[in-house]
Structures are given as C-alpha cells and as structure tokens.
Design an enzyme around this catalytic site. Structure first.
Site, PDB file in Angstrom:
ATOM      1  N   ASN A 181       1.440  -7.272   3.366  1.00  0.00           N
ATOM      2  CA  ASN A 181       0.193  -7.304   2.599  1.00  0.00           C
ATOM      3  C   ASN A 181      -0.233  -5.928   2.102  1.00  0.00           C
ATOM      4  O   ASN A 181      -0.018  -4.931   2.776  1.00  0.00           O
ATOM      5  CB  ASN A 181      -0.937  -7.911   3.433  1.00  0.00           C
ATOM      6  CG  ASN A 181      -0.771  -9.409   3.605  1.00  0.00           C
ATOM      7  OD1 ASN A 181       0.233  -9.976   3.163  1.00  0.00           O
ATOM      8  ND2 ASN A 181      -1.728 -10.048   4.234  1.00  0.00           N
ATOM      9  N   MET A 182      -0.844  -5.939   0.938  1.00  0.00           N
ATOM     10  CA  MET A 182      -1.408  -4.753   0.308  1.00  0.00           C
ATOM     11  C   MET A 182      -1.996  -3.772   1.331  1.00  0.00           C
ATOM     12  O   MET A 182      -1.631  -2.611   1.393  1.00  0.00           O
ATOM     13  CB  MET A 182      -2.518  -5.253  -0.624  1.00  0.00           C
ATOM     14  CG  MET A 182      -3.096  -4.256  -1.534  1.00  0.00           C
ATOM     15  SD  MET A 182      -1.964  -3.792  -2.847  1.00  0.00           S
ATOM     16  CE  MET A 182      -2.128  -5.144  -4.009  1.00  0.00           C
ATOM     17  N   LYS A 183      -2.891  -4.313   2.139  1.00  0.00           N
ATOM     18  CA  LYS A 183      -3.665  -3.513   3.092  1.00  0.00           C
ATOM     19  C   LYS A 183      -2.786  -2.782   4.117  1.00  0.00           C
ATOM     20  O   LYS A 183      -3.104  -1.674   4.532  1.00  0.00           O
ATOM     21  CB  LYS A 183      -4.610  -4.510   3.796  1.00  0.00           C
ATOM     22  CG  LYS A 183      -5.523  -3.966   4.826  1.00  0.00           C
ATOM     23  CD  LYS A 183      -6.672  -4.979   5.081  1.00  0.00           C
ATOM     24  CE  LYS A 183      -6.290  -5.976   6.164  1.00  0.00           C
ATOM     25  NZ  LYS A 183      -7.306  -6.969   6.496  1.00  0.00           N
ATOM     26  N   GLY A 184      -1.680  -3.397   4.496  1.00  0.00           N
ATOM     27  CA  GLY A 184      -0.795  -2.742   5.450  1.00  0.00           C
ATOM     28  C   GLY A 184      -1.349  -2.673   6.850  1.00  0.00           C
ATOM     29  O   GLY A 184      -2.125  -3.536   7.246  1.00  0.00           O
TER      30      GLY A 184
END
Ligand code: B12
Lengths: 246, 522
Positions: free
Chosen positions: A125-128
């Site tokens: 995911n983007m957020k990591g």
C-alpha cells in the site's frame, strides 16, 4: 580465520544460557531432577534449575540456567537474507527506468485461508510501513494488491491477465505448517502450467526466511521487519538478470 | 459505580440516539429476509442434526433441497421438516439418519400443513426447553459457587486444533485460575457455509467449532468446576457464515459466551453485509434467550488502524453493537462490548490514554461486562518486553473495573499459546490484580488533567463520527471504508447467495417464540 564465540553471561566464554520449558510430569523433586538431567542431556556442561512450579496435576514449568563450552565460528555464519544490498525508493525507480525502461508489474496477495492483510499491505500500500513507502508509491512499479484469503489459482489467473513480472505472497499463519502447503501449491501450479519461469516469485511473512522460501521453489523470502524497498530492489535486480540471461 | 471522568451525559445520550437512528433502517431491511444459516439454526433447534458420509450436515441437506424445489426457502424450512417427521412416523434422530442416507424430504409437497405446524411447535419447544434448562443450570451453579470467580473474569484461549489436546490445556488453565476458556476456531471456519459434524482433531490456528466439540469441552470444564468449586465459562465463536447455527449449538450445549459482532464478519472476513446483518440478529436472539454473554470485536479495528488516532471508532462501534444487541433483545448485562490495549508503546503517556479509554467505556456502559483485549499488534519476539506490556494491561484492566479480561500472552507474536505461556500470563495477572485490588476506589482523575481531557475528546470524535455515519447510512459508511480502513461494497463479499427474501407465508416459530420471550417486536 575462524573466530569462535560462546554465549556471554558476565565473563568472556562462560557460555551462560537461560532456558524455560514445560515437562509433562507433576511438580516435585523428581520433576526438578528430571529437568536438570534433560538440560545436561542437551549437551550443556552444568545446569541449575532455579525455578519450578506446577502448571496442573501433571505438567510442570521450569526455569534453568546452564552453560556450554560449545562455540560457534562467527565468520562461518551466513545471514539468511535475500536483499543483501537494498536500495531506496528513488534509486529503485531510477534503476528500473534505466535498465528496463518500463514499469514493473507486481501482484501481491495473502493466500489460502490466511486473512492477515497488514503484512502484505505494509509492503504494497501507498502508505507503507514504518516510514518506508509501499510499492504503490513507486513511480516505476504497477502494484496490484489482491488482499487476503486469495486462492493460489486466482492469484495466478490475475497475474497472467495483469502481465505480472513478479508475484508477492504473504503467509502469516504457520501453525501445523499450513504455509508450507500453500506456498508449495503455488509453485506446483505454476510449474504444471509451465509458467514458473515467467514470474519472479517472492514469499514473505514473520516466520518466513529466505532459505525456506528458496527451498520451496521461490526466488526469495522476506521475514520480520522487511520493507517495500528491500523487496522492490530484489525484484528489480532479478528481472534485469532474467532479461540479460535471455 | 463512581464516575470519575465528568463526561457529558447529554453527549452520551446523543450518541445513543444517533446509534438508534443508524441501526433502525438496517433492522427494517433485516425483517424482510431470512438466510440459509437462519433456517439451519431453526432446524437445529427443532432437532435436525448429523451428517452424510461426505460430511454434508443434515441441516444443509434439508435447506439445499428446499431451496432447489418449489416454492423455495421463502416460506422457511421448518414446516417441511416437521411434515417429514410426521409423515415418516419417525423420531427426528431416526429421520436425520434417513436424510443423511439420501432421503429427500422435498420429494412430496406438504400434505397437512396444520398438522405439520403442530408437530413443528412440539419439536421447537423440546429444543427451547433444553436451552432453558441449560440456562437454569448455569444460574444455579453461579449461585452455588458465588464469589469464587476472579474479578475481572480471567479469560484464556486454547487453540491446538485437536479438541482432546484442547481439553488438557483448558483443564490446566482452569485449575490455575482461569474463569473463562475460549476455544479458538480453526483458520477459515468462518468462511464455511456449514458446521462440521463430530469431534475433530485437526485444525489450523484453532479447533473446529462443532456441537460435539462443544459437548466434550463443556463436560471437561464442568468437572474442573466441581473440583475447584468455581464455575468455568465456555466460549466459542458465533461469527462467520454460520453465526446463527453456532449460536443455536452453543445454546444447546450450555456455552456461556459467544464472540458475536454485528460487523466483524463484514470487515475482517469479507462476508456480505446483508447476510451478516440478518444473521447477527437471529444469533443474538438465541444468545439472549440462552443467557449467553456476547463478546463484540471492536479490538480488531485497532489491528488494521492506529489505536490512538482511531480510538473513537471503537467507541462508536460499541454504541452500534449495543443498539444492535438491544434490537435482538439482549440485556446490557449480557453485552460484553469489546475494546483493547493496543496503543503504540512508544507514545509518551500512552498508558494514560489507555486508562482514559478503558475508564470511559466503563462509565458509558456501566452494566456491560466489558471485554478487554490485551496488546497484540505491538507484541514482538522480545517476550520479556511483552510481559511488561501485558502487566501494564493487567493494571489498566483492574484499575478501571473491566468485566472480562483476556489474558495477554508473552509469545503473542510467535505462536498460538504454549501451556507455559498461559501459566505465566495467569500468574502475573493474579499478582498484579491482587496487589492493586482496591486501586480503583482510591484514585480520582484530576479535573483538567490528561485522562479526563482524552476521554472527552474521544467521545466528541465518536459523536461526529456517528453523525457522519447517520448522514451516509451504515452500509454506505462501511462501503466507504469508515471502519478499520476497510472498504466493503454492499453486494460484495461472501455468502450473499444465502440471503433469501421472506415470502408472505414465511413461518418460523423459533423466531416468533424468541421474540415473544424477549419482548421484542417482529
Ligand atoms: C493483527 C492480527 C490479526 C488480525 C488480522 C487483521 C488483518 N486484516 O490483517 C485478525 C484479528 C483478523 C487475526 C486473525 C487471526 N490470527 Co492473527 N494476528 C494478528 C497479530 C496481532 C499482528 C499481525 C500483524 O498485523 N503484524 C504487523 C505486520 C506489519 O507484520 P507482518 O505480518 O509480520 O509483516 C511484515 C513482515 O513479516 C513482512 N511480510 C509479511 N508479508 C509479506 C509478504 C511479502 C511478499 C514480503 C516481501 C514481506 C512480507 O513485511 C511486513 C512488514 O515488515 C499477530 C501477532 C503479532 N503480534 O504478530 C497475530 C497472529 C499472526 N495471528 C495468529 C492467528 C493464529 C490468527 C487466527 C488463525 C486466529 C483464529 N484461529 O481465528 C486468525 C486468522 C484467521 C485467518 N483466516 O487467517 C497467530 C499466528 C500463529 C502462527 N504462527 O501460526 C499470531 C502470531 C498470534 C498468535 N500468537 O496466536 N489476526
């Protein structure tokens, strides 16, 4: 040159080790002696059972200290890691642009009946995770996260359609070795279709090591505390390697 | 209970109003539908049980056959089963065997509906009487052993996969002081649209919930209870696709608690939301009738989203779970509303925020036996640090008067508990709770201090969260990912095919009888 090391308590080479375990016997003098003998039987030089308690009528708990002479050659230890040299997100994007000149397609899922999504999300995911962005954030990666409880068949089908370069598989539940079955099945399915060579296959999860993954037929395995850039670096290099080999 | 946080009673009342108006459109929807699982639960209460040689349970065979024949399942399943009992002249057990051997009860239409109804009523009252007897037995034993349980109740899980191994571990835990034993279900049982039959010895990360496994564990715990003169409660999961059926089986075998959340399956197991909303109501009605305490699953939200940032979603969900429970006739005393000690241990004053959250739940739901869950997400391979975190959790629980205390395991990040992990958990919790036993009576929280301010803030946020949900509608809110950062479309997820519109002639005397007994409208 060999460098032999032993456990350290408070003096170099004292070889002190702390142990705790349960025996299926009642608590009492006989149990304590059995515990001591057990520890000596494992090869320890001496042993002191410092605590014991009854867990139930027929199980007892022990804490013991023991020491060992056996040393290990530190230099002979090879770390179980796939990505020996990781790169940063920007370096990876740059590497892919230069060496491949196109986006790398990565499909990830937590497979079988395993419902744990946090690990695969941390990677994709983007957020990591822990200040490391996930693959969706990479400009040169097209990331598809299928979530959890994904059957191997569906993962493969999806990967074929998406034209994936790499499959990322998460396995968190390991009790009774379910993960081994799941991971093995994926590789067997790919082999049966003659598609194993088509994808870089990476397994991950808190109890997954690189050695285990490679044994099961994956290109690499990533365990506890790994981040998107470790995996991405590995995948990118592997794809470049495969391209060269062709 | 003395209130220490100075929370605004008006705001609390407002949150309840919002919860009620969020839930009411869902209840309107629920009324018009039944599900394959509701029908199977009904059949089980009326005596349908057993499985065919392939392991397909008799209740599934009946429901599938009714669905496949005219006029389908919209009228309910029980009339047909009762008709078959009547026509065959057999006792339900013998008929079950015939069905397991291949008899299709839908081969002929119902001959005499009135007589079948009479038979059905008779079968249903046998089942409900058994449940009532179980309930009285529990109440009797709790009276007999009064004052012998810990406060909060110490709750431990067993999860070996083998019911006989589970029994050993459960006995050991109970002898060492556990008040509640939960048998964790095997991975993926929640996605099975049937309940396996018989005793089982193979499971992954847990043990199959089957009626026979329930019985085996019940018997073992009753034995320890007599010896220790302490009632040992048994818990399992009325969740997943078979939520109502498992509730029925638990009621028949005198389980005392059931994990049962109105939204968990939707969010964490990707079960269709229409299906879940219908199933949760029927299962909770059974729980209520059986005197089974439900445990809701708010703790899970904090595993996918941050506990500090999203504390208000837990409170909001507690309000919703409370409302859903009330709609199903559950009294507050049976609502084990969930929450958890899951803040990042590196947050400065994190423990104070945990205290604020736990105390707030206590004050807002004064009669509910709150179910407090230990740290899991931030537990690591450092078992020593983990034990300290568990001890802080034990302290918070006792300091705020929680009702049901799930013991933390120092090896949480590594494996399902070993016997010694449980033992260490119990011993250290008993130490902490005994040494600070009267702490709660001794302390107040300073006006204008951090704890009060945090509680007020979380309540405020929960209010605006509920407000937003009310504006959108609950199903839309779930679809938009407002809970636990998980998005679930209305028509997505598993089990939607098991949803059935009730026809005007829908007949289910279990539902009617439960509604009557619980004093809730149909
Ligand atoms: C959160 C959680 C849950 C949540 C999951 C929510 C969700 N949507 O994910 C819920 C409550 C649903 C859950 C359910 C269950 N859980 Co659970 N859960 C946990 C918990 C507390 C934390 C896991 C976590 O999120 N870690 C954080 C992430 C970021 O770490 P991670 O997964 O290790 O991922 C990192 C690396 O491993 C790696 N990685 C992971 N995957 C991949 C993939 C690739 C390709 C790569 C490169 C790297 C990689 O990168 C990540 C970042 O560093 C752990 C205990 C613990 N503290 O570890 C138990 C734990 C994992 N659960 C466990 C069990 C048994 C279950 C259940 C089976 C219990 C049951 N019987 O119902 C069910 C599973 C149901 C199912 N069908 O799978 C056991 C597993 C034991 C074992 N070794 O087999 C644990 C260890 C708890 C325990 N001690 O019993 N669980």
């Amino acid at each position: 040159m060999a460098r032999i090391v032993r456990p350290y308590g408070d003096t170099m080479d004292d070889g002190k080790v702390q142990l705790s375990f349960t025996l299926p016997v009642p608590e009492g003098p006989q149990g304590r002696e059995a515990a001591r003998l057990a520890v000596l039987g494992w090869g320890f030089k001496d042993c002191e059972v410092v605590h014991s308690d009854a867990i139930s009528d027929d199980f007892s708990f022990y804490v013991a200290y023991a020491s060992t002479d056996k040393g290990v050659d530190y230099d002979s230890a090879r770390p179980d890691a796939a990505a020996e040299t990781s790169m940063s997100m920007d370096e990876i994007d740059e590497f892919i642009r230069e060496r491949l000149g196109r986006k790398v397609v990565i499909v990830g899922a937590c497979t079988g009946f395993d419902a744990h999504t946090v690990g695969i999300d941390a990677i994709m995911n983007m957020k990591g995770y822990n200040h490391h962005y996930g693959l969706e954030r990479y400009r040169m990666v097209e990331a598809h996260n299928l979530g959890a409880q994904v059957p191997n068949e569906r993962l493969i089908e999806y990967a074929e359609k998406a034209g994936a370069d790499a499959l990322l598989v998460s396995q968190v539940v390991t009790q009774k070795d379910v993960h081994i079955g799941n991971l093995t099945e994926l590789i067997e399915l790919l082999e049966a279709k003659g598609e194993r060579g088509r994808f870089v296959c990476v397994a991950g999860g808190p109890r997954i090591g690189n050695k285990l993954a490679v044994e099961l037929g994956f290109d690499a395995g990533f365990g506890r505390g790994s981040y998107a850039n470790d995996v991405a670096a590995f995948v990118a290099k592997k794809i470049v390697e495969k391209k060269k080999a062709r | 209970m003395r209130k220490k946080l100075g929370l605004s009673e008006e705001k609390i009342a407002r949150a309840r109003e919002l919860a009620s108006s969020i839930v009411s459109p869902i209840m309107e929807f629920v009324e018009g539908y039944t599900t394959v699982a509701v029908e199977r639960a009904t059949l089980r209460i009326a005596g349908a049980d057993g499985a065919d040689p392939d392991g397909v349970p008799v209740p599934n065979k009946i429901v599938d056959s009714i669905r496949a024949s005219e006029p389908g399942l919209g009228g309910g399943a029980l009339l047909r089963y009762a008709d078959a009992v009547l026509r065959s002249g057999l006792a339900p057990e013998a008929l079950n065997e015939r069905i397991a051997a291949g008899l299709d009860i839908c081969e002929r239409p119902v001959s005499d509906a009135a007589a079948a109804r009479g038979k059905a009523m008779e079968l249903v009252s046998l089942g409900l009487d058994r449940i009532t007897r179980n309930r009285s037995r529990r109440e009797e034993k709790l009276r007999e052993f009064e004052g012998r349980n810990n406060d909060p109740l110490l709750y431990l899980i067993v999860a070996t996969g083998n019911i006989h191994e589970d029994v050993k571990q459960a006995r050991a835990a109970a002898l060492k002081g556990a008040d509640v034993i939960a048998v964790i279900r095997t991975t993926a049982q929640s996605l099975l649209d049937y309940v396996p039959y018989g005793a089982t010895t193979e499971g992954f990360g847990g043990t199959y919930a089957t009626q026979e496994n329930f019985r085996i564990m019940r018997e073992a715990l009753d034995e320890v209870a007599e010896r220790e003169r302490r009632y040992i409660r048994l818990t399992n999961y009325a969740s997943g696709l078979c939520m109502p059926e498992i509730a029925a089986m638990g009621a028949l075998e005198r389980l005392d608690m059931m994990l049962n959340d109105s939204m968990y399956g939707i969010l964490f197991r990707d079960i269709n939301m229409y299906r879940t909303f219908v199933d949760q109501r029927f299962s909770r009605m059974i729980n209520a009738f059986a005197g089974i305490t439900i445990n809701t699953g708010e703790d899970n939200y904090l595993t996918t989203s941050d506990a500090f940032e999203n504390a208000h979603t837990v409170l909001a969900s507690q309000f919703l779970n409370e409302r859903f429970a009330r709609e199903a006739g559950l009294p507050a005393g049976l609502m084990g509303l969930g929450h958890a000690f899951e803040m990042d241990p590196s947050i400065k004053d994190g423990f104070l925020y945990e205290l604020a959250q736990a105390e707030m739940a206590r004050e807002i739901f004064p009669e509910a036996p709150l179910k407090y869950m230990p740290p899991t997400k931030f537990m690591s391979g450092d078992v020593f640090q983990g034990l300290v975190m568990d001890s802080m959790f034990n302290f918070a629980s006792k300091a705020t008067g929680q009702g049901i205390h799930l013991l933390g395991m120092l090896t949480e990040a590594i494996h399902t508990p070993f016997m010694m992990d449980r033992f260490i958990g119990l011993e250290t919790a008993k130490y902490v709770m005994n040494s600070m036993s009267s702490f709660a009576d001794e302390v107040e929280f300073r006006e204008g201090g951090l704890v009060r301010a945090r509680a007020a803030e979380v309540l405020e946020q929960a209010l605006s969260f509920l407000d937003e949900i009310e504006g959108k509608g609950l199903m839309e809110a779930i679809a938009a990912g407002m809970f636990a950062d998980v998005r679930r479309p209305k028509d997505g997820g598993k089990g939607l095919e098991g949803l059935v519109k009730k026809s005007p002639d829908y007949w289910n005397p279990v539902e009617a009888e439960l509604e009557r007994a619980l004093g809730i409208g149909g």
